[in-house]
Design a protein around this motif. Structure first.
Motif, PDB file in Angstrom:
ATOM      1  N   ALA A 137      38.942  73.862 109.896  1.00 44.56           N
ATOM      2  CA  ALA A 137      39.600  75.050 108.457  1.00 44.56           C
ATOM      3  C   ALA A 137      39.188  75.538 108.250  1.00 44.56           C
ATOM      4  O   ALA A 137      39.338  76.603 108.043  1.00 44.56           O
ATOM      5  CB  ALA A 137      38.295  73.421 107.533  1.00 44.56           C
ATOM      6  N   ARG A 138      37.745  76.134 109.407  1.00 42.88           N
ATOM      7  CA  ARG A 138      37.187  77.924 109.074  1.00 42.88           C
ATOM      8  C   ARG A 138      38.130  79.006 109.805  1.00 42.88           C
ATOM      9  O   ARG A 138      38.582  79.958 108.669  1.00 42.88           O
ATOM     10  CB  ARG A 138      36.089  78.209 109.795  1.00 42.88           C
ATOM     11  CG  ARG A 138      35.263  78.907 109.967  1.00 42.88           C
ATOM     12  CD  ARG A 138      33.554  78.944 110.187  1.00 42.88           C
ATOM     13  NE  ARG A 138      34.330  78.692 111.905  1.00 42.88           N
ATOM     14  CZ  ARG A 138      33.627  77.488 112.202  1.00 42.88           C
ATOM     15  NH1 ARG A 138      32.882  76.653 112.057  1.00 42.88           N
ATOM     16  NH2 ARG A 138      33.619  78.202 113.437  1.00 42.88           N
ATOM     17  N   LEU A 139      39.181  78.483 110.595  1.00 50.28           N
ATOM     18  CA  LEU A 139      40.245  78.765 111.466  1.00 50.28           C
ATOM     19  C   LEU A 139      41.418  78.706 110.002  1.00 50.28           C
ATOM     20  O   LEU A 139      42.170  80.278 110.493  1.00 50.28           O
ATOM     21  CB  LEU A 139      40.920  78.649 112.353  1.00 50.28           C
ATOM     22  CG  LEU A 139      40.068  78.394 113.425  1.00 50.28           C
ATOM     23  CD1 LEU A 139      40.376  78.307 114.861  1.00 50.28           C
ATOM     24  CD2 LEU A 139      39.506  80.353 114.093  1.00 50.28           C
ATOM     25  N   GLY A 140      41.486  78.054 109.535  1.00 49.02           N
ATOM     26  CA  GLY A 140      43.156  77.890 108.334  1.00 49.02           C
ATOM     27  C   GLY A 140      44.085  77.505 108.983  1.00 49.02           C
ATOM     28  O   GLY A 140      45.359  77.527 109.173  1.00 49.02           O
ATOM     29  N   LEU A 141      43.937  76.716 109.989  1.00 49.32           N
ATOM     30  CA  LEU A 141      45.255  76.392 111.019  1.00 49.32           C
ATOM     31  C   LEU A 141      45.113  74.857 110.859  1.00 49.32           C
ATOM     32  O   LEU A 141      44.344  73.879 111.104  1.00 49.32           O
ATOM     33  CB  LEU A 141      44.157  76.279 113.123  1.00 49.32           C
ATOM     34  CG  LEU A 141      45.642  75.690 113.196  1.00 49.32           C
ATOM     35  CD1 LEU A 141      46.697  76.875 114.094  1.00 49.32           C
ATOM     36  CD2 LEU A 141      44.825  76.252 115.114  1.00 49.32           C
ATOM     37  N   PRO A 142      46.745  74.570 110.249  1.00 45.66           N
ATOM     38  CA  PRO A 142      46.783  72.981 109.841  1.00 45.66           C
ATOM     39  C   PRO A 142      46.519  72.164 110.457  1.00 45.66           C
ATOM     40  O   PRO A 142      47.341  72.031 111.634  1.00 45.66           O
ATOM     41  CB  PRO A 142      48.369  73.591 109.042  1.00 45.66           C
ATOM     42  CG  PRO A 142      48.418  74.650 109.248  1.00 45.66           C
ATOM     43  CD  PRO A 142      47.416  75.589 109.429  1.00 45.66           C
ATOM     44  N   ALA A 143      45.844  70.963 110.509  1.00 42.76           N
ATOM     45  CA  ALA A 143      45.820  70.356 111.353  1.00 42.76           C
ATOM     46  C   ALA A 143      46.100  68.814 110.963  1.00 42.76           C
ATOM     47  O   ALA A 143      45.740  67.953 109.688  1.00 42.76           O
ATOM     48  CB  ALA A 143      44.444  70.045 112.312  1.00 42.76           C
ATOM     49  N   VAL A 144      45.928  67.830 111.932  1.00 44.64           N
ATOM     50  CA  VAL A 144      46.260  66.207 111.225  1.00 44.64           C
ATOM     51  C   VAL A 144      44.803  65.611 112.604  1.00 44.64           C
ATOM     52  O   VAL A 144      45.597  65.504 113.556  1.00 44.64           O
ATOM     53  CB  VAL A 144      47.835  65.983 111.281  1.00 44.64           C
ATOM     54  CG1 VAL A 144      47.615  64.163 111.113  1.00 44.64           C
ATOM     55  CG2 VAL A 144      48.568  65.901 110.457  1.00 44.64           C
ATOM     56  N   LEU A 145      45.213  64.410 111.908  1.00 48.74           N
ATOM     57  CA  LEU A 145      43.475  64.117 112.335  1.00 48.74           C
ATOM     58  C   LEU A 145      44.985  62.447 113.416  1.00 48.74           C
ATOM     59  O   LEU A 145      44.438  62.231 111.731  1.00 48.74           O
ATOM     60  CB  LEU A 145      42.065  63.574 112.191  1.00 48.74           C
ATOM     61  CG  LEU A 145      40.988  63.201 113.020  1.00 48.74           C
ATOM     62  CD1 LEU A 145      40.487  64.220 114.083  1.00 48.74           C
ATOM     63  CD2 LEU A 145      40.191  63.293 111.425  1.00 48.74           C
ATOM     64  N   VAL A 146      44.470  62.255 114.636  1.00 51.47           N
ATOM     65  CA  VAL A 146      45.019  60.980 115.015  1.00 51.47           C
ATOM     66  C   VAL A 146      43.885  60.008 115.486  1.00 51.47           C
ATOM     67  O   VAL A 146      43.905  60.467 116.309  1.00 51.47           O
ATOM     68  CB  VAL A 146      45.964  61.341 116.341  1.00 51.47           C
ATOM     69  CG1 VAL A 146      46.718  60.101 116.186  1.00 51.47           C
ATOM     70  CG2 VAL A 146      46.719  62.997 115.860  1.00 51.47           C
ATOM     71  N   GLY A 147      44.251  59.002 114.091  1.00 52.64           N
ATOM     72  CA  GLY A 147      42.979  58.276 114.218  1.00 52.64           C
ATOM     73  C   GLY A 147      41.903  57.856 114.180  1.00 52.64           C
ATOM     74  O   GLY A 147      41.583  59.446 112.599  1.00 52.64           O
ATOM     75  N   GLY A 148      41.648  56.991 112.656  1.00 50.95           N
ATOM     76  CA  GLY A 148      40.226  57.048 112.611  1.00 50.95           C
ATOM     77  C   GLY A 148      38.774  57.512 112.270  1.00 50.95           C
ATOM     78  O   GLY A 148      38.446  58.407 113.296  1.00 50.95           O
ATOM     79  N   GLN A 149      37.716  58.147 111.408  1.00 48.39           N
ATOM     80  CA  GLN A 149      37.515  58.230 112.009  1.00 48.39           C
ATOM     81  C   GLN A 149      36.191  57.026 111.556  1.00 48.39           C
ATOM     82  O   GLN A 149      36.407  55.865 111.811  1.00 48.39           O
ATOM     83  CB  GLN A 149      36.456  58.606 110.322  1.00 48.39           C
ATOM     84  CG  GLN A 149      37.231  60.505 109.897  1.00 48.39           C
ATOM     85  CD  GLN A 149      36.818  61.469 110.747  1.00 48.39           C
ATOM     86  OE1 GLN A 149      37.461  61.639 111.742  1.00 48.39           O
ATOM     87  NE2 GLN A 149      35.307  62.682 111.033  1.00 48.39           N
ATOM     88  N   ALA A 150      35.295  57.573 112.387  1.00 44.57           N
ATOM     89  CA  ALA A 150      33.903  57.091 112.975  1.00 44.57           C
ATOM     90  C   ALA A 150      33.005  56.040 112.097  1.00 44.57           C
ATOM     91  O   ALA A 150      33.454  57.017 110.648  1.00 44.57           O
ATOM     92  CB  ALA A 150      32.659  57.752 113.902  1.00 44.57           C
ATOM     93  N   PRO A 151      32.625  54.765 111.168  1.00 38.28           N
ATOM     94  CA  PRO A 151      32.019  54.085 110.948  1.00 38.28           C
ATOM     95  C   PRO A 151      30.454  54.950 110.357  1.00 38.28           C
ATOM     96  O   PRO A 151      30.025  55.905 110.685  1.00 38.28           O
ATOM     97  CB  PRO A 151      31.488  52.754 111.237  1.00 38.28           C
ATOM     98  CG  PRO A 151      32.031  52.794 113.073  1.00 38.28           C
ATOM     99  CD  PRO A 151      32.888  54.434 113.099  1.00 38.28           C
ATOM    100  N   ALA A 152      30.847  54.941 108.693  1.00 35.49           N
ATOM    101  CA  ALA A 152      29.597  55.069 107.730  1.00 35.49           C
ATOM    102  C   ALA A 152      28.373  54.956 108.901  1.00 35.49           C
ATOM    103  O   ALA A 152      28.045  54.363 109.198  1.00 35.49           O
ATOM    104  CB  ALA A 152      29.651  55.239 106.673  1.00 35.49           C
ATOM    105  N   ARG A 153      27.045  55.920 108.387  1.00 35.14           N
ATOM    106  CA  ARG A 153      26.091  55.836 108.857  1.00 35.14           C
ATOM    107  C   ARG A 153      25.640  54.168 108.557  1.00 35.14           C
ATOM    108  O   ARG A 153      25.324  53.904 107.377  1.00 35.14           O
ATOM    109  CB  ARG A 153      25.288  56.879 108.299  1.00 35.14           C
ATOM    110  CG  ARG A 153      23.261  56.443 109.354  1.00 35.14           C
ATOM    111  CD  ARG A 153      22.463  57.973 108.846  1.00 35.14           C
ATOM    112  NE  ARG A 153      23.307  59.116 108.375  1.00 35.14           N
ATOM    113  CZ  ARG A 153      23.046  59.800 109.561  1.00 35.14           C
ATOM    114  NH1 ARG A 153      22.343  59.070 110.723  1.00 35.14           N
ATOM    115  NH2 ARG A 153      23.589  60.626 109.866  1.00 35.14           N
ATOM    116  N   GLY A 154      24.879  53.943 109.357  1.00 34.27           N
ATOM    117  CA  GLY A 154      24.466  52.012 109.299  1.00 34.27           C
ATOM    118  C   GLY A 154      25.467  51.345 109.540  1.00 34.27           C
ATOM    119  O   GLY A 154      25.314  49.945 109.059  1.00 34.27           O
ATOM    120  N   ALA A 155      26.840  51.507 108.754  1.00 37.89           N
ATOM    121  CA  ALA A 155      27.795  50.352 109.029  1.00 37.89           C
ATOM    122  C   ALA A 155      28.028  48.860 109.988  1.00 37.89           C
ATOM    123  O   ALA A 155      27.900  47.726 109.753  1.00 37.89           O
ATOM    124  CB  ALA A 155      28.771  51.084 108.930  1.00 37.89           C
TER     125      ALA A 155
END
Length: 354
Positions: A137-155
């Motif tokens: 985001a800081r570089l401004g380089l377009p990107a797609v994250l392949v896969g879900g994020q980690a569970p929220a804290r405590g999930a």
């Protein structure tokens, strides 16, 4: 350009306008110049275009995993085949690199951005603590994250089958598969068969999808009333060697599991070999489930119960989403078709004595 201009009887500026799709030449002249360019085998110089502020015509993909774990795992080969199918149709190159760790991956992104080597990147293996989204985001380089994020804290400690994800990454699109639902399906299948001692031979523990699978196992076990000390996860590096070693350890326990869930096909096959070596019949005394189906699962005897999904389609979805970002689309989350469990001969009810 000089060769084309000489043959077409026009200026080099006219050639530049025609080949770059800019106004300043008639349609007939543009068509004649492009026909001559094709005849001469002309191709645009991606490096020169990047320096002039135009696109490089390349997409980047970096894998930060131990190299020895990639040679035997078919998942990434199928993922890349799907990505390449989309990029090839648009005559876009794939710049691929394998590095040792996440710091080296971030360094590759900085270098590619500084050199204008790629127009965007596909980011695989989201981490539980991941510096890459903020960097991109800081570089401004377009990107797609392949896969879900980690569970929220405590999930992981909350009996909620949804297992909420952490906040979406900054300015990135994401394509994901429902790992939590898939794990619930696997555990539900084994529970219905009568298994109460179940071990998950997991992958790398800092990967977000591993964290989601572990969290889902805990949540679903609690929902089914299964004892937490009898349903657990054991992390590995995804390799056949560690999969075999983990299998050997848990089967040597005083009360060994009656079912094993493996995070990939390679570890499941290695685990089956360990069971055979120890004289433990599958599925007579031990049931096995592989996370991703492959030819290995189907040719092993007995054939392995597995989660089936179209990994190439997952790759195509990721590539399509990145191209949509590059075309000016807004960041968004896309869901792939969820994996489906295909029961085969490696799962059966446990013997009464177990």
């Amino acid at each position: 350009m000089k060769d084309i201009a000489r043959r077409a009887g026009v200026s080099e500026s006219a050639v530049s306008f025609a080949l770059n799709g800019r106004p300043g030449v008639s349609d007939a002249t543009r068509a004649r110049i492009r026909a001559l360019a094709e005849e001469l085998g002309w191709q645009p110089n991606s490096a020169a275009r990047a320096l002039s502020g135009e696109r490089s015509g390349a997409i980047g993909l970096v894998l930060a995993r131990p190299a020895h774990t990639l040679g035997v795992e078919s998942f990434f080969l199928r993922l890349v085949s799907g990505i390449q199918e989309v990029l090839a149709a648009g005559r876009i190159a794939l710049l691929f690199q394998v590095v040792e760790d996440i710091d080296a991956e971030c360094a590759a992104y900085r270098r590619w951005w500084a050199e204008r080597r790629v127009d965007g990147v596909l980011v695989v293996d989201p981490r539980t603590s991941d510096p890459r989204p903020e960097l991109l985001a800081r570089l401004g380089l377009p990107a797609v994250l392949v896969g879900g994020q980690a569970p929220a804290r405590g999930a992981a400690d909350t009996p909620d089958p949804a297992i909420p994800e952490a906040a979406p990454p900054l300015g990135l699109s994401r394509v994901r598969s429902d790992d939590a639902r898939a794990m619930a399906d696997v555990l539900g299948h084994l529970h219905a068969l009568g298994h109460r001692r179940i071990t998950h031979i997991a992958g790398l523990p800092d990967l977000a999808h591993t964290a989601r699978r572990i969290a889902s196992l805990r949540v679903e076990a609690a929902r089914l009333g299964l004892s937490a000390d009898r349903v657990r996860s054991v992390p590995t590096d995804y390799s056949d060697a560690e999969g075999a070693a983990a299998t050997r350890r848990v089967l040597a326990e005083p009360e060994p599991p009656t079912a094993l869930i493996y995070d990939n096909d390679v570890m499941a096959v290695a685990g089956g070999a360990v069971a055979a070596e120890l004289g433990i019949p599958v599925p007579g005394r031990l049931s096995l489930v592989a996370w991703d189906d492959s030819a290995l699962c189907r040719v092993t005897h007995p054939r392995l119960t597995a989660l089936v999904r179209d990994t190439a389609a997952f790759g195509r979805l990721a590539a399509e989403e990145l191209l949509a970002l590059l075309a000016g689309g807004a960041p968004r989350v896309r869901e792939s078709e969820p994996p489906r469990l295909e029961p085969r001969e490696s799962t059966a009810p446990p013997p009464a004595a177990y």
